[in-house]
Design a protein around this motif. Structure first.
Motif, PDB file in Angstrom:
ATOM      1  N   VAL A  47       0.838  -1.201   0.000  1.00 34.87           N
ATOM      2  CA  VAL A  47       0.000   0.000   0.000  1.00 34.87           C
ATOM      3  C   VAL A  47       0.873   1.251   0.000  1.00 34.87           C
ATOM      4  O   VAL A  47       0.619   2.199  -0.761  1.00 34.87           O
ATOM      5  CB  VAL A  47      -0.981  -0.007   1.197  1.00 34.87           C
ATOM      6  N   ASP A  48       1.914   1.265   0.823  1.00 30.20           N
ATOM      7  CA  ASP A  48       2.822   2.424   0.851  1.00 30.20           C
ATOM      8  C   ASP A  48       3.504   2.616  -0.506  1.00 30.20           C
ATOM      9  O   ASP A  48       3.643   3.743  -0.981  1.00 30.20           O
ATOM     10  CB  ASP A  48       3.877   2.269   1.947  1.00 30.20           C
ATOM     11  N   TRP A  49       3.962   1.535  -1.119  1.00 28.48           N
ATOM     12  CA  TRP A  49       4.620   1.579  -2.426  1.00 28.48           C
ATOM     13  C   TRP A  49       3.684   2.177  -3.482  1.00 28.48           C
ATOM     14  O   TRP A  49       4.049   3.098  -4.204  1.00 28.48           O
ATOM     15  CB  TRP A  49       5.063   0.179  -2.809  1.00 28.48           C
ATOM     16  N   LEU A  50       2.472   1.657  -3.562  1.00 24.99           N
ATOM     17  CA  LEU A  50       1.541   2.167  -4.568  1.00 24.99           C
ATOM     18  C   LEU A  50       1.148   3.619  -4.281  1.00 24.99           C
ATOM     19  O   LEU A  50       1.065   4.439  -5.203  1.00 24.99           O
ATOM     20  CB  LEU A  50       0.307   1.263  -4.645  1.00 24.99           C
ATOM     21  N   ASN A  51       0.944   3.943  -3.015  1.00 27.64           N
ATOM     22  CA  ASN A  51       0.585   5.324  -2.684  1.00 27.64           C
ATOM     23  C   ASN A  51       1.733   6.291  -2.939  1.00 27.64           C
ATOM     24  O   ASN A  51       1.500   7.471  -3.245  1.00 27.64           O
ATOM     25  CB  ASN A  51       0.069   5.434  -1.249  1.00 27.64           C
ATOM     26  N   ALA A  52       2.966   5.817  -2.851  1.00 26.19           N
ATOM     27  CA  ALA A  52       4.100   6.672  -3.209  1.00 26.19           C
ATOM     28  C   ALA A  52       4.007   7.061  -4.682  1.00 26.19           C
ATOM     29  O   ALA A  52       4.277   8.214  -5.046  1.00 26.19           O
ATOM     30  CB  ALA A  52       5.419   5.958  -2.923  1.00 26.19           C
ATOM     31  N   TRP A  53       3.569   6.142  -5.538  1.00 24.27           N
ATOM     32  CA  TRP A  53       3.426   6.455  -6.963  1.00 24.27           C
ATOM     33  C   TRP A  53       2.208   7.309  -7.237  1.00 24.27           C
ATOM     34  O   TRP A  53       2.233   8.151  -8.148  1.00 24.27           O
ATOM     35  CB  TRP A  53       3.463   5.184  -7.810  1.00 24.27           C
ATOM     36  N   VAL A  54       1.147   7.135  -6.473  1.00 24.77           N
ATOM     37  CA  VAL A  54      -0.014   8.032  -6.605  1.00 24.77           C
ATOM     38  C   VAL A  54       0.444   9.458  -6.315  1.00 24.77           C
ATOM     39  O   VAL A  54       0.118  10.395  -7.051  1.00 24.77           O
ATOM     40  CB  VAL A  54      -1.165   7.611  -5.668  1.00 24.77           C
ATOM     41  N   TYR A  55       1.227   9.630  -5.250  1.00 30.38           N
ATOM     42  CA  TYR A  55       1.750  10.943  -4.881  1.00 30.38           C
ATOM     43  C   TYR A  55       2.654  11.491  -5.980  1.00 30.38           C
ATOM     44  O   TYR A  55       2.523  12.664  -6.386  1.00 30.38           O
ATOM     45  CB  TYR A  55       2.518  10.835  -3.562  1.00 30.38           C
ATOM     46  N   GLU A  56       3.576  10.681  -6.487  1.00 35.37           N
ATOM     47  CA  GLU A  56       4.494  11.142  -7.529  1.00 35.37           C
ATOM     48  C   GLU A  56       3.742  11.526  -8.800  1.00 35.37           C
ATOM     49  O   GLU A  56       4.054  12.537  -9.444  1.00 35.37           O
ATOM     50  CB  GLU A  56       5.560  10.083  -7.839  1.00 35.37           C
ATOM     51  N   MET A  57       2.738  10.745  -9.174  1.00 35.24           N
ATOM     52  CA  MET A  57       1.951  11.069 -10.366  1.00 35.24           C
ATOM     53  C   MET A  57       1.221  12.401 -10.184  1.00 35.24           C
ATOM     54  O   MET A  57       1.199  13.233 -11.096  1.00 35.24           O
ATOM     55  CB  MET A  57       0.949   9.950 -10.677  1.00 35.24           C
ATOM     56  N   ALA A  58       0.647  12.597  -9.012  1.00 32.37           N
ATOM     57  CA  ALA A  58      -0.132  13.813  -8.763  1.00 32.37           C
ATOM     58  C   ALA A  58       0.749  15.055  -8.658  1.00 32.37           C
ATOM     59  O   ALA A  58       0.431  16.097  -9.238  1.00 32.37           O
ATOM     60  CB  ALA A  58      -0.965  13.644  -7.494  1.00 32.37           C
ATOM     61  N   THR A  59       1.839  14.967  -7.922  1.00 33.16           N
ATOM     62  CA  THR A  59       2.652  16.161  -7.687  1.00 33.16           C
ATOM     63  C   THR A  59       3.562  16.499  -8.860  1.00 33.16           C
ATOM     64  O   THR A  59       3.906  17.668  -9.054  1.00 33.16           O
ATOM     65  CB  THR A  59       3.499  16.026  -6.404  1.00 33.16           C
ATOM     66  N   ARG A  60       3.948  15.519  -9.635  1.00 35.63           N
ATOM     67  CA  ARG A  60       4.839  15.768 -10.780  1.00 35.63           C
ATOM     68  C   ARG A  60       4.086  15.826 -12.102  1.00 35.63           C
ATOM     69  O   ARG A  60       4.672  16.119 -13.137  1.00 35.63           O
ATOM     70  CB  ARG A  60       5.915  14.684 -10.858  1.00 35.63           C
ATOM     71  N   ASP A  61       2.773  15.509 -12.076  1.00 37.30           N
ATOM     72  CA  ASP A  61       1.957  15.441 -13.289  1.00 37.30           C
ATOM     73  C   ASP A  61       2.622  14.499 -14.294  1.00 37.30           C
ATOM     74  O   ASP A  61       2.834  14.847 -15.452  1.00 37.30           O
ATOM     75  CB  ASP A  61       1.737  16.836 -13.881  1.00 37.30           C
ATOM     76  N   MET A  62       2.973  13.310 -13.798  1.00 38.21           N
ATOM     77  CA  MET A  62       3.669  12.309 -14.612  1.00 38.21           C
ATOM     78  C   MET A  62       2.932  10.976 -14.583  1.00 38.21           C
ATOM     79  O   MET A  62       2.132  10.718 -13.682  1.00 38.21           O
ATOM     80  CB  MET A  62       5.091  12.074 -14.077  1.00 38.21           C
ATOM     81  N   LEU A  63       3.260  10.146 -15.549  1.00 37.87           N
ATOM     82  CA  LEU A  63       2.857   8.740 -15.571  1.00 37.87           C
ATOM     83  C   LEU A  63       4.125   7.908 -15.693  1.00 37.87           C
ATOM     84  O   LEU A  63       5.137   8.371 -16.226  1.00 37.87           O
ATOM     85  CB  LEU A  63       1.926   8.456 -16.750  1.00 37.87           C
TER      86      LEU A  63
END
Length: 147
Positions: free
Chosen positions: A72-88
């Motif tokens: 859960v922490d791993w996936l949420n880290a990517w949710v955060y990175e996608m949202a804050t960096r506007d990246m995929l």
């Protein structure tokens, strides 16, 4: 390796339906590979990962008391990175030691025309959370993500 065939379990991912949300299930020969595939499955909820160029590397790390919470922490880290960096992201590498994870994701800024994002993921949840190894030694990392 599979006990019967001697073959290495294949890495991959799939989605599963869950009410209004969607499940992600990564699988592979190792725990790390299953986590990598779960993150890729999460990208595939948003867009076709083959449309995302792995141009920029971003590193994340997380720790948790067990494998399920680590997922859960791993996936949420990517949710955060996608949202804050506007990246995929379309490629992931993971190293897990105990319940500490270091990983890298490669991706690019969102291109609305090329990526055509379908949804925004709000977060990984504890719903149907499971990190386990099945009888043929394949590791699975699965949970529902909130869209």
């Amino acid at each position: 390796m599979s006990a019967e065939t001697g073959a290495r379990p294949r890495a991959g991912w799939q989605h599963f339906q869950h009410m209004a949300d969607i499940g992600v299930d990564g699988h592979g020969a190792t725990l790390a590979e299953a986590f990598e595939q779960a993150a890729l499955a999460m990208t595939a909820v948003i867009t076709d990962p083959s449309r995302v160029h792995p141009d920029t590397a971003i590193a994340v790390s997380c720790t948790a008391p067990d494998d399920e919470l680590l997922l859960v922490d791993w996936l949420n880290a990517w949710v955060y990175e996608m949202a804050t960096r506007d990246m995929l992201f379309s490629r992931f590498e993971v190293t897990i030691e105990g319940h500490a994870l270091r990983g890298t994701g490669w991706g690019e800024p969102v291109d609305l025309h090329r990526h055509q994002p379908a949804v925004e993921i709000k977060g990984a949840t504890y719903t149907e959370l499971c990190v386990c190894q099945d009888a043929d030694s394949t590791w699975h990392a699965r949970c529902v993500v909130d869209v």
